[in-house]
Design an enzyme around this catalytic site. Structure first.
Site, short mmCIF file in Angstrom:
data_model
loop_
_atom_site.label_atom_id
_atom_site.label_comp_id
_atom_site.label_asym_id
_atom_site.label_seq_id
_atom_site.Cartn_x
_atom_site.Cartn_y
_atom_site.Cartn_z
N THR A 11 0.79 -1.11 -0.10
CA THR A 11 0.10 0.13 -0.06
C THR A 11 0.90 1.32 -0.02
OG1 THR A 11 -1.74 -1.30 1.27
CG2 THR A 11 -1.88 1.10 1.25
N SER A 56 2.01 -8.39 -0.90
CA SER A 56 2.70 -9.14 0.05
C SER A 56 2.03 -10.38 0.36
CB SER A 56 3.07 -8.41 1.45
OG SER A 56 2.10 -8.51 2.25
N SER A 57 0.60 -10.66 -0.16
CA SER A 57 0.18 -12.03 0.00
C SER A 57 0.76 -12.77 -1.01
CB SER A 57 -1.24 -11.87 -0.44
OG SER A 57 -1.95 -11.06 0.60
N CYS A 275 -0.96 -18.88 21.95
CA CYS A 275 -0.92 -17.68 22.60
C CYS A 275 0.07 -16.77 21.77
CB CYS A 275 -0.56 -17.72 24.01
SG CYS A 275 -1.87 -18.75 24.75
N1 ASP Z 1 -2.33 -6.03 0.70
C1 ASP Z 1 -1.13 -5.04 1.15
C2 ASP Z 1 0.01 -6.09 1.25
O1 ASP Z 1 0.30 -6.66 2.09
C3 ASP Z 1 -1.47 -4.46 2.33
C4 ASP Z 1 -0.42 -3.62 2.73
O2 ASP Z 1 0.35 -3.05 1.94
O3 ASP Z 1 -0.23 -3.15 3.98
O4 ASP Z 1 0.76 -6.11 0.28
#
Ligand code: ASP
Length: 338
Positions: A11, A56-57, A275
């Site tokens: 983002t 990042s996914s 936890c």
């Molecule tokens: N979907 C984005 C990512 O992890 C969210 C972010 O940048 O925080 O790549």
């Protein structure tokens, strides 16, 4: 000071596209246009942008090692590195990099944002500017933070101790089992007792990870077939057993038999608590004593992210079972407290 910004995606490097209504990447080479305050910083910046940028996914061990290689290739030329990364899997990349970059003597600071750079209430600007300042901070000629760390919303944490806890708040990360390395208020305050020391060793960059890890998250009511399907999945070299509390698991005969069968086949089983805070203590209760007797290993107070990336790393580092067990149970990069 010379700082290299490595934009991988996320983002922080996006703008809102009013036509499509979604976030799209902007040209990170024009960073200074988006964030003009950068020119006021007392350091020289260079930018490397990954093309295409990576949500990042979609991160994976190959890209982790690519980031490690980018740091390696530029290690001599720069005093510090800021990696811009999506927040969703940032804790995994930070943990992986802590194992990839052995004998690191320069700051590698990961940051990102919850809102894109262009929107009025964005957290991108503060996160980026402070991450750069941290990467450029020295004391007695040595870097303040010669390690992999995550900076987000006024807190700097050891990378392999972080966990993303919130998809809404700007305070997206926590490090429950290790104190913050620095806090950003009016001044940048470093907690020197907790940061790594520099050493005289040469940087070693490890580039191999074994992704054949299973994850068995326990829950009341879990069935024998679910347990067996995970433990007997093809190619599985190690399994993270996500247990209750201080490392506890059911004592049903079928469950213990399944774990015993897996360890007898040479599958490493690492006990990570569900936890966030505290540590696995195998043998504290009867419900974990049996696991200990079967050779299940303790992750102590490691995060899931650190445990996973450490297993992937150790499985490639050595084929020797005893050595693997020793490394998993050793504090390699500040990821666990014994
Ligand atoms: N979907 C984005 C990512 O992890 C969210 C972010 O940048 O925080 O790549």
């Amino acid at each position: 000071m010379k700082i290299l910004l490595i934009y991988t995606g996320g983002t922080i490097g996006m703008i809102h596209d009013s036509e499509s209504g979604s976030y799209i990447p902007f040209d990170f080479e024009n960073l200074q246009v988006q964030i003009p305050e950068l020119s006021q910083l007392d350091c020289e910046l260079e930018v490397i942008s990954y093309d295409p940028s990576i949500d990042s996914s979609n991160m994976n061990p190959k890209i982790w090692t690519q980031i490690g290689k980018t740091v390696e290739d530029n290690y001599r030329k720069f005093d510090g590195f800021v990696i811009l990364h999506g927040s969703d899997t940032m804790a995994y990349t930070a943990s992986a990099l802590s194992f990839i970059l052995e004998n690191l003597n320069k700051p590698v600071i990961l940051t990102g944002s919850q809102l894109p750079s262009g929107v009025p209430r964005t957290d991108a600007k503060e996160n980026l500017i402070t991450a750069i300042e941290i990467a450029a901070s020295t004391r007695d000629g040595k870097p303040e933070v010669p390690e992999v760390a995550v900076y987000f919303e006024y807190q700097l944490y050891r990378g392999n101790r972080t966990h993303k806890v919130n998809a809404e708040h700007f305070e997206a990360f926590e490090s429950v089992n290790y104190p913050a390395l620095a806090e950003a208020g009016v001044h940048l305050k470093f907690n020197r007792r907790y940061t790594q020391n520099t050493n005289d060793e040469k940087l070693i960059v490890h580039k191999k990870f074994n992704p054949n890890i299973g994850v068995l998250k326990l829950y009341p009511g879990i069935t024998e077939s679910t347990v067996n399907s995970i433990l007997s999945a093809p190619k599985t070299a190690a399994v993270i057993l996500e247990t209750f509390g201080s490392g506890n698991a059911p004592t049903y005969t079928w469950f213990l038999a399944a774990i015993k069968k897996a360890t007898a086949k040479g599958i490493l089983i690492l006990n990570v608590s569900q936890c966030q805070g505290g540590s696995v203590e195998l043998g504290r209760y009867q419900t974990s004593k049996a696991l200990k007797d079967m050779g299940v290993l303790s992750a102590y107070d490691m995060t899931f992210e650190a445990a996973l990336t450490k297993l992937m790393f150790v499985l490639e580092y050595t084929k020797d079972i005893e050595k693997r067990i020793e490394l998993i149970s050793t504090n390699l990069q500040g990821e666990l407290t014994l």
